[in-house]
Design an enzyme around this catalytic site. Sequence first.
Site, PDB file in Angstrom:
ATOM      1  N   ASP A  34     -31.551   9.794   8.741  1.00  0.00           N
ATOM      2  CA  ASP A  34     -30.953   8.508   8.356  1.00  0.00           C
ATOM      3  C   ASP A  34     -30.348   7.831   9.578  1.00  0.00           C
ATOM      4  OD1 ASP A  34     -29.850   6.839   5.887  1.00  0.00           O
ATOM      5  OD2 ASP A  34     -28.268   6.960   7.385  1.00  0.00           O
ATOM      6  N   TYR A  84     -26.704   1.993  14.629  1.00  0.00           N
ATOM      7  CA  TYR A  84     -26.366   3.279  15.254  1.00  0.00           C
ATOM      8  C   TYR A  84     -26.883   3.382  16.695  1.00  0.00           C
ATOM      9  CZ  TYR A  84     -25.767   4.607  10.293  1.00  0.00           C
ATOM     10  OH  TYR A  84     -25.424   4.658   8.955  1.00  0.00           O
ATOM     11  N   LYS A 118     -31.919   0.747   8.694  1.00  0.00           N
ATOM     12  CA  LYS A 118     -31.222  -0.303   7.941  1.00  0.00           C
ATOM     13  C   LYS A 118     -31.077  -1.565   8.766  1.00  0.00           C
ATOM     14  CE  LYS A 118     -28.346   3.569   6.370  1.00  0.00           C
ATOM     15  NZ  LYS A 118     -28.133   4.367   7.589  1.00  0.00           N
ATOM     16  N   HIS A 177     -28.188  -2.919   4.918  1.00  0.00           N
ATOM     17  CA  HIS A 177     -27.064  -2.021   5.201  1.00  0.00           C
ATOM     18  C   HIS A 177     -25.829  -2.350   4.348  1.00  0.00           C
ATOM     19  CE1 HIS A 177     -25.643   0.671   8.763  1.00  0.00           C
ATOM     20  NE2 HIS A 177     -24.945   0.947   7.692  1.00  0.00           N
TER      21      HIS A 177
HETATM   22  N1  LIG Z   1     -24.850   3.020   4.709  1.00  0.00           N
HETATM   23  C1  LIG Z   1     -23.678   3.043   5.281  1.00  0.00           C
HETATM   24  O1  LIG Z   1     -22.931   2.045   5.283  1.00  0.00           O
HETATM   25  C2  LIG Z   1     -23.216   4.290   5.948  1.00  0.00           C
HETATM   26  C3  LIG Z   1     -21.885   4.402   6.388  1.00  0.00           C
HETATM   27  C4  LIG Z   1     -21.500   5.582   6.990  1.00  0.00           C
HETATM   28  C5  LIG Z   1     -22.413   6.618   7.138  1.00  0.00           C
HETATM   29  N2  LIG Z   1     -23.708   6.473   6.726  1.00  0.00           N
HETATM   30  C6  LIG Z   1     -24.693   7.551   6.887  1.00  0.00           C
HETATM   31  O2  LIG Z   1     -24.177   8.740   6.300  1.00  0.00           O
HETATM   32  C7  LIG Z   1     -24.149   9.770   7.278  1.00  0.00           C
HETATM   33  C8  LIG Z   1     -23.024  10.742   7.026  1.00  0.00           C
HETATM   34  O3  LIG Z   1     -21.787  10.084   7.005  1.00  0.00           O
HETATM   35  P1  LIG Z   1     -20.681  10.243   8.156  1.00  0.00           P
HETATM   36  O4  LIG Z   1     -21.360  10.574   9.424  1.00  0.00           O
HETATM   37  O5  LIG Z   1     -19.861   9.009   8.119  1.00  0.00           O
HETATM   38  O6  LIG Z   1     -19.727  11.409   7.634  1.00  0.00           O
HETATM   39  P2  LIG Z   1     -19.886  12.890   7.033  1.00  0.00           P
HETATM   40  O7  LIG Z   1     -21.286  13.351   7.069  1.00  0.00           O
HETATM   41  O8  LIG Z   1     -19.139  12.889   5.760  1.00  0.00           O
HETATM   42  O9  LIG Z   1     -19.003  13.721   8.071  1.00  0.00           O
HETATM   43  C9  LIG Z   1     -19.357  13.852   9.405  1.00  0.00           C
HETATM   44  C10 LIG Z   1     -18.191  14.507  10.121  1.00  0.00           C
HETATM   45  O10 LIG Z   1     -17.973  15.816   9.595  1.00  0.00           O
HETATM   46  C11 LIG Z   1     -18.141  16.793  10.643  1.00  0.00           C
HETATM   47  N3  LIG Z   1     -18.911  17.908  10.070  1.00  0.00           N
HETATM   48  C12 LIG Z   1     -20.198  17.923   9.686  1.00  0.00           C
HETATM   49  N4  LIG Z   1     -20.535  19.110   9.168  1.00  0.00           N
HETATM   50  C13 LIG Z   1     -19.432  19.877   9.213  1.00  0.00           C
HETATM   51  C14 LIG Z   1     -19.139  21.206   8.834  1.00  0.00           C
HETATM   52  N5  LIG Z   1     -20.079  21.985   8.283  1.00  0.00           N
HETATM   53  N6  LIG Z   1     -17.876  21.686   9.038  1.00  0.00           N
HETATM   54  C15 LIG Z   1     -16.922  20.900   9.584  1.00  0.00           C
HETATM   55  N7  LIG Z   1     -17.134  19.618   9.970  1.00  0.00           N
HETATM   56  C16 LIG Z   1     -18.380  19.111   9.780  1.00  0.00           C
HETATM   57  C17 LIG Z   1     -18.895  16.085  11.744  1.00  0.00           C
HETATM   58  O11 LIG Z   1     -18.506  16.575  13.008  1.00  0.00           O
HETATM   59  P3  LIG Z   1     -19.562  17.297  14.004  1.00  0.00           P
HETATM   60  O12 LIG Z   1     -20.628  16.300  14.314  1.00  0.00           O
HETATM   61  O13 LIG Z   1     -18.721  17.669  15.173  1.00  0.00           O
HETATM   62  O14 LIG Z   1     -20.070  18.491  13.252  1.00  0.00           O
HETATM   63  C18 LIG Z   1     -18.410  14.640  11.594  1.00  0.00           C
HETATM   64  O15 LIG Z   1     -17.179  14.466  12.240  1.00  0.00           O
HETATM   65  C19 LIG Z   1     -24.020   8.995   8.593  1.00  0.00           C
HETATM   66  O16 LIG Z   1     -24.302   9.785   9.723  1.00  0.00           O
HETATM   67  C20 LIG Z   1     -24.986   7.876   8.349  1.00  0.00           C
HETATM   68  O17 LIG Z   1     -26.309   8.328   8.526  1.00  0.00           O
HETATM   69  C21 LIG Z   1     -24.107   5.325   6.127  1.00  0.00           C
END
Ligand SMILES: NC(=O)c1ccc[n+]([C@@H]2O[C@H](COP(=O)([O-])OP(=O)(O)OC[C@H]3O[C@@H](n4cnc5c(N)ncnc54)[C@H](OP(=O)(O)O)[C@@H]3O)[C@@H](O)[C@H]2O)c1
Length: 278
Positions: A50, A55, A80, A113
């Site tokens: 994704d 990004y 997106k 998005h």
């Molecule tokens: N459509 C939208 O508007 C939108 C908005 C936000 C995000 N997204 C998408 O959703 C994806 C995920 O959301 P997100 O990146 O915001 O947050 P998330 O996946 O909820 O959390 C990511 C965070 O958690 C940490 N993490 C991941 N696995 C872990 C584990 N097993 N133990 C401890 N910490 C862990 C990561 O750090 P490390 O990297 O250091 O492990 C990072 O700081 C994004 O990457 C993006 O592709 C979409």
Amino acid sequence: MTFSPEQNPRILLNNGQVLPQLGLGLYKVGQDIGVELVQAAVEVGYRRFDTAALYDNEFEVGAGLRKCGLPREDVFVTTKIWNDRHGFDNATEAIDESLARLNIEYIDMLLIHWPCPMKGLFVETWEALEKALESGKVRGIGVSNFNQNHLEELIAHSSVVPALNQIELHPGLQQRELSSFNASAGIATEAWSPLARGRFNDNETLLGIAYKHSRSISQVILRWQIELGNLVIPKTSNPDRLAENIDVFDFSLDHEDLKQIASLESGLRTGPNPEEFS
Ligand SMILES: NC(=O)c1ccc[n+]([C@@H]2O[C@H](COP(=O)([O-])OP(=O)(O)OC[C@H]3O[C@@H](n4cnc5c(N)ncnc54)[C@H](OP(=O)(O)O)[C@@H]3O)[C@@H](O)[C@H]2O)c1
């Protein structure tokens, strides 16, 4: 442990596409590590990625996938259109730019998005996505951060129902009403920030459930997402956590676990409110 990609459940979308339920989120994955991270993810069994124009790593995602040498049809890429590219012509150009950066023949899933309701252009933007679908540049089209009112307006004024709606969804923001509206309209729900960006890393309730199943808190949250039937895209740049996050297909939560997780709803948003963001 290396996972067989077959262990990742498949979700059938309203357009006939079948997606691996858990994929890798790539927000805040820098260009310096993007290629290697995608390769490492493929190694442990990820097949869905994704990204987004925002990004700034579409080029690296495409390059990483080409380097892996998997058949094109075995990997799924979502990207997106960013908020400053709403409108038919603008979005059409943005799609071609994403395709050129990814350099992977076609985009599997293309999303608007954010609805940016203040701009009043998401229906027109959607027409550009419909056209890209007709032309074969993309295989599936969907939306992100659309509330029920935005979806109703879109569906009333267009011919293709979005295949999925990617929304913020985690234990603190469970989105039950919107998910159930999505389902009633035949739209799959995809959870972004499924781990609430680490906000539950020390949560006592989740710690208890994790202890009971000999799993980590992140694995419990991701298992909960899988059992809800959500598409889910946790992000990590850490190779160990890549493997940890996809190791969620061989245990189940029980009724008591689900009751306790349900109680964590608090309306917590880690990102903007879709009604206001532009
Ligand atoms: N459509 C939208 O508007 C939108 C908005 C936000 C995000 N997204 C998408 O959703 C994806 C995920 O959301 P997100 O990146 O915001 O947050 P998330 O996946 O909820 O959390 C990511 C965070 O958690 C940490 N993490 C991941 N696995 C872990 C584990 N097993 N133990 C401890 N910490 C862990 C990561 O750090 P490390 O990297 O250091 O492990 C990072 O700081 C994004 O990457 C993006 O592709 C979409």
